[in-house]
Design a protein around this motif. Structure first.
Motif, PDB file in Angstrom:
ATOM      1  N   ARG A 111      13.634  19.473 -37.252  1.00  0.00           N
ATOM      2  CA  ARG A 111      14.851  18.764 -37.630  1.00  0.00           C
ATOM      3  C   ARG A 111      14.614  17.260 -37.548  1.00  0.00           C
ATOM      4  NH1 ARG A 111      19.986  21.540 -34.832  1.00  0.00           N
ATOM      5  NH2 ARG A 111      20.961  20.246 -36.431  1.00  0.00           N
ATOM      6  N   ASP A 114      14.692  15.460 -34.110  1.00  0.00           N
ATOM      7  CA  ASP A 114      13.523  15.730 -33.286  1.00  0.00           C
ATOM      8  C   ASP A 114      12.355  14.859 -33.720  1.00  0.00           C
ATOM      9  OD1 ASP A 114      11.967  17.138 -31.341  1.00  0.00           O
ATOM     10  OD2 ASP A 114      11.089  18.302 -32.959  1.00  0.00           O
ATOM     11  N   SER A 193      15.749  15.129 -27.950  1.00  0.00           N
ATOM     12  CA  SER A 193      15.555  15.502 -29.357  1.00  0.00           C
ATOM     13  C   SER A 193      16.759  16.265 -29.888  1.00  0.00           C
ATOM     14  CB  SER A 193      14.286  16.350 -29.502  1.00  0.00           C
ATOM     15  OG  SER A 193      13.136  15.592 -29.236  1.00  0.00           O
ATOM     16  N   ARG A 194      17.266  17.198 -29.085  1.00  0.00           N
ATOM     17  CA  ARG A 194      18.443  17.971 -29.519  1.00  0.00           C
ATOM     18  C   ARG A 194      19.657  17.065 -29.679  1.00  0.00           C
ATOM     19  NH1 ARG A 194      16.152  21.603 -25.743  1.00  0.00           N
ATOM     20  NH2 ARG A 194      17.609  20.940 -24.115  1.00  0.00           N
ATOM     21  N   ASP A 197      19.244  15.139 -32.850  1.00  0.00           N
ATOM     22  CA  ASP A 197      19.554  16.007 -33.989  1.00  0.00           C
ATOM     23  C   ASP A 197      21.057  16.045 -34.244  1.00  0.00           C
ATOM     24  OD1 ASP A 197      17.001  16.804 -34.665  1.00  0.00           O
ATOM     25  OD2 ASP A 197      16.991  18.481 -33.276  1.00  0.00           O
ATOM     26  N   LYS A 198      21.812  16.273 -33.169  1.00  0.00           N
ATOM     27  CA  LYS A 198      23.257  16.407 -33.304  1.00  0.00           C
ATOM     28  C   LYS A 198      23.890  15.106 -33.779  1.00  0.00           C
ATOM     29  CE  LYS A 198      26.903  19.004 -32.887  1.00  0.00           C
ATOM     30  NZ  LYS A 198      27.061  20.202 -33.748  1.00  0.00           N
ATOM     31  N   LEU A 225      25.881  18.785 -25.327  1.00  0.00           N
ATOM     32  CA  LEU A 225      24.494  18.338 -25.458  1.00  0.00           C
ATOM     33  C   LEU A 225      24.235  17.087 -24.614  1.00  0.00           C
ATOM     34  CD1 LEU A 225      23.758  18.830 -29.270  1.00  0.00           C
ATOM     35  CD2 LEU A 225      22.805  20.114 -27.360  1.00  0.00           C
TER      36      LEU A 225
END
Length: 577
Positions: A111, A114, A193-194, A197-198, A225
């Motif tokens: 993604r 990331d 990273s997550r 992404d969000k 998150l």
């Protein structure tokens, strides 16, 4: 320490700068060993009341040493940290080049957020390893070895061993904390990273979120998150927090043992008061190596975790690779497909596709959604390779041609064009930045967007905003067509690139393209977009259901003719309204 060996390629490249920095570090270490000796002598002079006339000279020496140490430290910092910034520059360029070379399957696995985390936080951690990591390793070793040698040979080796008794305890703790921080930092980077992404996804789709009034739900998901990322970073902070107390405790223990043991030696006459003062000052100089060793463990484990993530990313290979020995390019046309078949993740997308396209011809590709139109165009540009059959360009297999040379033969316009946050003129001239204003305006007229552009207050200098947010869908598509036309590539690919314009504008664009004798491949869900094609392929389930020109397909009375009548009726109804 393995991360230093893995970065050996960079250290070899920058060896002159690193060698200069290390030599200067050694010089600074030698110079900083002089003041404690001078101060000890001054204390003894003051205590004995003798040689007081030498005091101004000693103070002058300390001043000169201070200035010289300042200058040398400035130079080695420029050398050392300049090299670490160079490493960040090299790694970021390698990652970007790697991203640009990857085929679509790579972006199905990763993604955007990331990949951005790899290019920012991970590289920053590796940069610290090549800068502060090298500093702490070399400086702590040089200073520590030099000071220990002076303390053992010039003063008392017994007192030195006594003062260093707490150090093994510190070493054991540092080793344990280092292993813990490697594990936690890797998890913290993954959590970042997550979160990245969000954030990227939410900002890109903010208008959709607002239209569905789900901002609250999105806030909750983002908050979760954020909480997870916060927990992971707190875990790293908790381990970080263990370093300083252990170091201060060990240092305090060393001072206590040095002062207690040294006082006994002074009372026995084995040391003078000035020598004990110098000894404690040298012990103070050991504080930096102690801190450095602890900080070194921290930096190395962070850098190792980050570099492992970068290496694993760079090690990935796309499905499409450059040929080992590319054939010399001859011509883009004729373009021939013979019995093409292709499947992706076990799902058959295309089968038994064959056609030949020569210069100046127009090929139309139509079919239901999911029939394989876009998949076929991706094979032509070699974003994937067919499982069966062959594709040749100018008589040469695509797999034997250099990718850059191959893709220069196409000007591709997708259904959802991407515009950059710059002016309209710059977006059109993306492939030819040095194109003149007259050339830009000419292709804009062919794409039937010139009149729209000149109505803007700033004309071609109008800023389009992120992803062309200030423009309509039809305007974005026509600007993308103009951008493709400016490339003057042998083959123009339109992947449903006229879906957002009205029928009259669509026909005007196609007529203009016909007048320019462009070799065209038009994939469309609108039959009117392909009526002028010399050959039309009607795809269904990845295969050719019908083929022929417009008149022959209408005579067959199949799916194509049904869709033509349906769409004409739909257009008549719209115009009647």
């Amino acid at each position: 320490m393995s991360v230093f060996f893995r970065l050996g390629w960079f250290f070899r490249e920058q060896w002159r700068r690193y060698l200069t920095a290390i030599v200067l570090l050694m010089a600074v270490a030698g110079l900083t060993a002089i003041p404690p000796k001078v101060v000890g002598s001054v204390v003894d002079w003051v205590a004995s009341g003798e040689q007081a006339e030498r005091l101004p000279g000693a103070l002058g020496l300390l001043l000169v040493l201070g200035l010289l140490i300042y200058l040398l430290r400035y130079v080695w910092r420029v050398m050392l940290f300049g090299s670490s910034y160079r490493l960040a520059f090299v790694l970021r360029n390698r990652l970007f080049s790697h991203f640009a070379a990857m085929s679509p399957d790579f972006y199905r696995r990763h993604r955007t957020g990331d990949l951005m985390a790899h290019a920012t936080n991970d590289i920053q951690a590796v940069e610290m390893t090549a800068g502060e990591g090298v500093l702490t390793l070399v400086d702590s070793f040089i200073v520590g070895l030099l000071v220990l040698t002076i303390m053992c040979t010039q003063y008392s080796w017994q007192l030195t061993l006594l003062a260093l008794l707490p150090l093994p305890i510190m070493a054991l703790c540092m080793n344990r904390f280092g292993k813990q921080i490697y594990k936690e930092f890797k998890q913290a980077q993954a959590a970042f990273s997550r979160l990245n992404d969000k954030t990227q996804e939410a900002l890109s789709g903010v208008r959709v979120l607002k239209s569905y009034a789900v901002e609250t739900l999105e806030d909750q998901a983002f908050a979760e998150l954020t909480r997870q990322a916060g927990e992971r970073n707190m875990a790293v902070a908790r381990i970080d927090a263990k370093f300083d107390p252990v170091i201060y405790l060990c240092i305090g223990g060393s001072y206590f043992l040095a002062v207690a043991g040294g006082s006994v030696l002074v009372l026995r006459g084995a040391l003078t008061l000035g020598e004990l003062t110098s000894f404690t000052m040298y012990l103070g100089q050991l504080i930096w190596p102690m801190f450095a060793i602890a900080w070194l463990f921290n930096i190395i484990e962070r850098g190792s975790a980050a570099y492992s993530r970068i290496e694993s990313l760079l090690a990935e290979q796309g499905a499409i690779r450059e040929p080992d020995t590319p054939l010399p390019f001859s011509a883009a046309l004729p373009l021939q497909l013979a019995q093409i078949a292709w499947q992706l993740e076990g799902r058959r997308l295309l089968h038994d596709i064959s056609f030949t396209l020569t210069a100046g011809e127009m090929l139309g590709i139509v079919g239901r959604t999911g029939a394989g139109k876009s998949a076929l165009l991706k094979l032509l540009m070699r974003y994937s390779d067919p499982d069966e059959g062959s594709i040749t360009m100018g008589g040469q297999p695509l797999q034997r041609l250099a990718l850059s040379e191959l893709r220069r033969q196409y000007a591709y316009v997708p259904q959802e064009p991407f515009l950059f946050s710059t002016t309209i003129a710059a977006n059109i001239a993306l492939g030819r930045p040095l194109a003149s204003q007259a050339e830009i305006e000419r292709v804009a007229r062919v794409a039937c967007v010139h009149d729209d552009i000149v109505r803007f207050p700033n004309g071609y200098a109008t800023e389009v905003g992120e992803k062309g947010v200030t423009l309509s869908g039809g305007q974005k598509q026509r600007i993308a067509i103009a951008r493709a036309l400016l490339l003057d590539a042998p083959i123009l690919l339109l992947d449903d690139a006229l879906s957002a314009v009205d029928a009259h504008t669509e026909q005007a664009i196609l007529r203009a393209l016909g007048q320019e004798r462009r070799t065209l491949i038009v994939a469309s869900h609108r039959m009117t977009a392909v009526e002028q094609a010399g050959e039309i392929l009607v795809l269904e389930g990845g295969g050719v259901r019908e083929r022929g020109d417009h008149d022959s397909l209408m005579a067959q009375g199949g799916w194509y003719s049904e869709m033509v009548r349906y769409q004409r009726l739909e257009q008549d109804v719209k115009e009647g309204l």
